[in-house]
Design a protein around this motif. Structure first.
Motif, PDB file in Angstrom:
ATOM      1  N   THR A  87       0.927  -1.221  -0.105  1.00  0.00           N
ATOM      2  CA  THR A  87       0.164   0.003   0.111  1.00  0.00           C
ATOM      3  C   THR A  87       0.817   1.188  -0.021  1.00  0.00           C
ATOM      4  O   THR A  87       1.806   1.359   0.771  1.00  0.00           O
ATOM      5  N   ARG A  88       0.697   2.083  -0.804  1.00  0.00           N
ATOM      6  CA  ARG A  88       1.474   3.426  -1.188  1.00  0.00           C
ATOM      7  C   ARG A  88       0.695   4.540  -0.431  1.00  0.00           C
ATOM      8  O   ARG A  88      -0.605   4.669  -0.764  1.00  0.00           O
ATOM      9  N   PHE A  89       1.576   5.222   0.638  1.00  0.00           N
ATOM     10  CA  PHE A  89       0.497   6.378   1.113  1.00  0.00           C
ATOM     11  C   PHE A  89       0.851   7.578   0.450  1.00  0.00           C
ATOM     12  O   PHE A  89      -0.050   8.526   0.671  1.00  0.00           O
ATOM     13  N   ARG A  90       1.716   7.660  -0.420  1.00  0.00           N
ATOM     14  CA  ARG A  90       2.047   8.900  -1.063  1.00  0.00           C
ATOM     15  C   ARG A  90       2.790   8.958  -2.527  1.00  0.00           C
ATOM     16  O   ARG A  90       3.746   7.730  -2.324  1.00  0.00           O
ATOM     17  N   MET A  91       2.464   9.557  -3.385  1.00  0.00           N
ATOM     18  CA  MET A  91       2.933   9.422  -4.794  1.00  0.00           C
ATOM     19  C   MET A  91       3.277  10.417  -5.306  1.00  0.00           C
ATOM     20  O   MET A  91       2.739  11.310  -5.612  1.00  0.00           O
ATOM     21  N   ASP A  92       4.634  11.105  -5.320  1.00  0.00           N
ATOM     22  CA  ASP A  92       5.068  12.456  -5.844  1.00  0.00           C
ATOM     23  C   ASP A  92       5.562  12.244  -7.269  1.00  0.00           C
ATOM     24  O   ASP A  92       6.671  11.581  -7.478  1.00  0.00           O
ATOM     25  N   PRO A  93       5.106  12.886  -8.151  1.00  0.00           N
ATOM     26  CA  PRO A  93       5.439  12.876  -9.588  1.00  0.00           C
ATOM     27  C   PRO A  93       6.991  13.489  -9.634  1.00  0.00           C
ATOM     28  O   PRO A  93       7.133  14.427  -9.201  1.00  0.00           O
ATOM     29  N   ILE A  94       7.542  12.845 -10.525  1.00  0.00           N
ATOM     30  CA  ILE A  94       9.111  13.419 -10.801  1.00  0.00           C
ATOM     31  C   ILE A  94       9.277  13.469 -12.248  1.00  0.00           C
ATOM     32  O   ILE A  94       8.771  12.517 -13.002  1.00  0.00           O
ATOM     33  N   PRO A  95      10.055  14.230 -12.662  1.00  0.00           N
ATOM     34  CA  PRO A  95      10.146  14.273 -14.120  1.00  0.00           C
ATOM     35  C   PRO A  95      11.022  13.197 -14.718  1.00  0.00           C
ATOM     36  O   PRO A  95      12.038  12.676 -13.957  1.00  0.00           O
ATOM     37  N   ASN A  96      10.564  12.717 -15.832  1.00  0.00           N
ATOM     38  CA  ASN A  96      11.289  11.562 -16.435  1.00  0.00           C
ATOM     39  C   ASN A  96      12.704  12.255 -16.883  1.00  0.00           C
ATOM     40  O   ASN A  96      13.002  13.230 -17.096  1.00  0.00           O
ATOM     41  N   TRP A  97      13.753  11.297 -17.201  1.00  0.00           N
ATOM     42  CA  TRP A  97      14.990  11.653 -17.640  1.00  0.00           C
ATOM     43  C   TRP A  97      15.651  10.564 -18.491  1.00  0.00           C
ATOM     44  O   TRP A  97      15.321   9.385 -18.592  1.00  0.00           O
ATOM     45  N   ASN A  98      16.745  10.747 -19.173  1.00  0.00           N
ATOM     46  CA  ASN A  98      17.448  10.019 -20.134  1.00  0.00           C
ATOM     47  C   ASN A  98      19.033   9.552 -19.506  1.00  0.00           C
ATOM     48  O   ASN A  98      19.594  10.503 -19.459  1.00  0.00           O
ATOM     49  N   PRO A  99      18.913   8.386 -18.968  1.00  0.00           N
ATOM     50  CA  PRO A  99      20.257   8.264 -18.187  1.00  0.00           C
ATOM     51  C   PRO A  99      21.294   8.361 -19.078  1.00  0.00           C
ATOM     52  O   PRO A  99      21.235   7.992 -20.463  1.00  0.00           O
ATOM     53  N   PRO A 100      22.354   8.676 -18.735  1.00  0.00           N
ATOM     54  CA  PRO A 100      23.694   8.721 -19.682  1.00  0.00           C
ATOM     55  C   PRO A 100      24.182   7.530 -20.022  1.00  0.00           C
ATOM     56  O   PRO A 100      23.807   6.235 -19.299  1.00  0.00           O
ATOM     57  N   LYS A 101      24.530   7.380 -21.315  1.00  0.00           N
ATOM     58  CA  LYS A 101      24.931   6.058 -21.840  1.00  0.00           C
ATOM     59  C   LYS A 101      26.378   5.733 -21.294  1.00  0.00           C
ATOM     60  O   LYS A 101      27.215   6.615 -20.895  1.00  0.00           O
ATOM     61  N   ALA A 102      26.461   4.287 -21.015  1.00  0.00           N
ATOM     62  CA  ALA A 102      27.550   3.820 -20.588  1.00  0.00           C
ATOM     63  C   ALA A 102      28.799   4.262 -21.507  1.00  0.00           C
ATOM     64  O   ALA A 102      28.811   4.437 -22.793  1.00  0.00           O
ATOM     65  N   ALA A 103      29.950   4.580 -20.960  1.00  0.00           N
ATOM     66  CA  ALA A 103      31.211   4.966 -21.678  1.00  0.00           C
ATOM     67  C   ALA A 103      31.648   3.753 -22.504  1.00  0.00           C
ATOM     68  O   ALA A 103      31.809   2.782 -21.987  1.00  0.00           O
ATOM     69  N   THR A 104      32.121   3.877 -23.733  1.00  0.00           N
ATOM     70  CA  THR A 104      32.634   2.879 -24.632  1.00  0.00           C
ATOM     71  C   THR A 104      33.804   3.515 -24.946  1.00  0.00           C
ATOM     72  O   THR A 104      34.671   4.444 -24.680  1.00  0.00           O
ATOM     73  N   PRO A 105      34.949   2.422 -25.369  1.00  0.00           N
ATOM     74  CA  PRO A 105      36.446   2.955 -25.716  1.00  0.00           C
ATOM     75  C   PRO A 105      36.242   3.974 -26.650  1.00  0.00           C
ATOM     76  O   PRO A 105      37.327   4.784 -26.567  1.00  0.00           O
ATOM     77  N   GLU A 106      35.413   3.988 -27.381  1.00  0.00           N
ATOM     78  CA  GLU A 106      35.498   5.151 -28.646  1.00  0.00           C
ATOM     79  C   GLU A 106      35.100   6.440 -27.925  1.00  0.00           C
ATOM     80  O   GLU A 106      35.301   7.651 -28.404  1.00  0.00           O
ATOM     81  N   THR A 107      34.088   6.296 -26.806  1.00  0.00           N
ATOM     82  CA  THR A 107      33.725   7.847 -26.288  1.00  0.00           C
ATOM     83  C   THR A 107      34.387   8.130 -25.006  1.00  0.00           C
ATOM     84  O   THR A 107      34.288   9.150 -24.431  1.00  0.00           O
ATOM     85  N   ALA A 108      34.969   7.028 -24.382  1.00  0.00           N
ATOM     86  CA  ALA A 108      35.682   7.379 -23.028  1.00  0.00           C
ATOM     87  C   ALA A 108      36.843   8.365 -23.188  1.00  0.00           C
ATOM     88  O   ALA A 108      37.379   8.292 -24.292  1.00  0.00           O
ATOM     89  N   PRO A 109      36.803   9.287 -22.357  1.00  0.00           N
ATOM     90  CA  PRO A 109      37.937  10.406 -22.370  1.00  0.00           C
ATOM     91  C   PRO A 109      39.212   9.788 -22.272  1.00  0.00           C
ATOM     92  O   PRO A 109      39.459   8.719 -21.442  1.00  0.00           O
ATOM     93  N   SER A 110      40.272  10.287 -23.083  1.00  0.00           N
ATOM     94  CA  SER A 110      41.571   9.849 -22.801  1.00  0.00           C
ATOM     95  C   SER A 110      42.363  10.447 -21.929  1.00  0.00           C
ATOM     96  O   SER A 110      42.388  11.483 -21.788  1.00  0.00           O
ATOM     97  N   HIS A 111      43.009   9.594 -21.096  1.00  0.00           N
ATOM     98  CA  HIS A 111      43.992   9.960 -20.086  1.00  0.00           C
ATOM     99  C   HIS A 111      45.334   9.875 -20.313  1.00  0.00           C
ATOM    100  O   HIS A 111      46.384  10.098 -19.567  1.00  0.00           O
ATOM    101  N   ALA A 112      45.664   9.678 -21.503  1.00  0.00           N
ATOM    102  CA  ALA A 112      47.221   9.593 -21.995  1.00  0.00           C
ATOM    103  C   ALA A 112      47.570  11.050 -21.709  1.00  0.00           C
ATOM    104  O   ALA A 112      47.200  12.290 -22.075  1.00  0.00           O
ATOM    105  N   ALA A 113      48.967  10.990 -21.491  1.00  0.00           N
ATOM    106  CA  ALA A 113      49.738  12.260 -21.581  1.00  0.00           C
ATOM    107  C   ALA A 113      50.036  12.796 -22.757  1.00  0.00           C
ATOM    108  O   ALA A 113      50.232  12.110 -23.773  1.00  0.00           O
ATOM    109  N   PRO A 114      49.965  14.158 -22.769  1.00  0.00           N
ATOM    110  CA  PRO A 114      50.203  14.942 -23.917  1.00  0.00           C
ATOM    111  C   PRO A 114      51.535  14.392 -24.811  1.00  0.00           C
ATOM    112  O   PRO A 114      52.413  14.558 -23.845  1.00  0.00           O
ATOM    113  N   ALA A 115      51.478  14.424 -25.839  1.00  0.00           N
ATOM    114  CA  ALA A 115      52.941  14.489 -26.485  1.00  0.00           C
ATOM    115  C   ALA A 115      53.401  15.763 -26.279  1.00  0.00           C
ATOM    116  O   ALA A 115      53.097  16.809 -26.494  1.00  0.00           O
ATOM    117  N   LYS A 116      54.959  15.443 -26.279  1.00  0.00           N
ATOM    118  CA  LYS A 116      55.731  16.603 -26.123  1.00  0.00           C
ATOM    119  C   LYS A 116      56.611  17.043 -27.409  1.00  0.00           C
ATOM    120  O   LYS A 116      56.581  16.013 -28.250  1.00  0.00           O
TER     121      LYS A 116
END
Length: 216
Positions: A187-216
């Motif tokens: 039994t629910r005593f209260r229901m508060d509406p909340i806005p829907n959302w689009n969860p962020p997509k999981a990072a892939t090797p192509e989209t993941a930010p690179s942490h490699a050191a910049p070339a000198k």
């Protein structure tokens, strides 16, 4: 000579008789002592045995309550992880389920309707402040305070999300040494509406930010 021998024989018989009498007295006294001590010893043994059984029963009760806590925790986790077959297996085959006034035909009907209704929509369920009562051999009941958050990917015809507050009233049954949910009334005593959302997509090797050191 014969007179002296008779006297010696008589004295010897007297000593033997006295020794036998003393032995008989000691034996009788020992038996009496054992008889007197036995009820006390038996009472002590009975008391120790009853205390042991009482302790074992208390330990079993605590173990059963903890098993039911784990059972309900898996219920919430399987809903949120979309493990619907595993969710249905947490119930007895003929469990009675009523949620928000809806009566379900079976645990499978309940679990698969959740699957079809929510799809991949993210959700978060939690149960708090459980009151678990062992009601008999292999039977128990419980009351849980609950909250749930459910949103759907934002879109034109997306169902409305909610943050709900309520209460579970349940019964449990131990089958083959394993606790299962035997009935549910949500039994629910209260229901508060909340806005829907689009969860962020999981990072892939192509989209993941690179942490490699910049070339000198």
């Amino acid at each position: 000579m014969h007179t002296q021998e008779a006297k010696n024989t008589s004295a010897w018989r007297s000593r033997v008789g006295a020794s036998a009498l003393a032995a008989a007295v000691l034996v009788a006294g020992g038996l009496s002592a054992v008889a007197l001590a036995s009820p006390s010893a038996n009472a002590h043994d009975r008391s120790a045995s009853e205390a042991s059984r009482s302790l074992a029963a208390k330990v079993q009760r605590l173990e059963d309550i903890e098993d039911i806590h784990q059972l309900k925790a898996r219920y919430f986790r399987f809903v949120d992880e979309k493990k619907h077959d595993e969710l249905a297996a947490l119930f007895t085959p003929h469990a009675k389920l009523v949620t928000d006034g809806i009566k379900w035909k079976s645990p499978q009907d309940f679990a698969y309707t959740i699957r079809d209704l929510t799809g991949e929509a993210p959700s978060a369920h939690s149960g708090m402040m459980p009151e678990i009562t062992i009601t008999g051999p292999n039977k128990a009941s419980g009351i849980w305070s609950m909250q749930d958050v459910l949103t759907f990917p934002a879109g034109k015809d997306a169902p409305e999300g909610h943050h709900g507050y309520g209460q579970y009233r349940e019964t449990y049954r131990k089958v083959d040494g394993k606790w299962l949910i035997d009935s549910v009334l949500l039994t629910r005593f209260r229901m508060d509406p909340i806005p829907n959302w689009n969860p962020p997509k999981a990072a892939t090797p192509e989209t993941a930010p690179s942490h490699a050191a910049p070339a000198k």
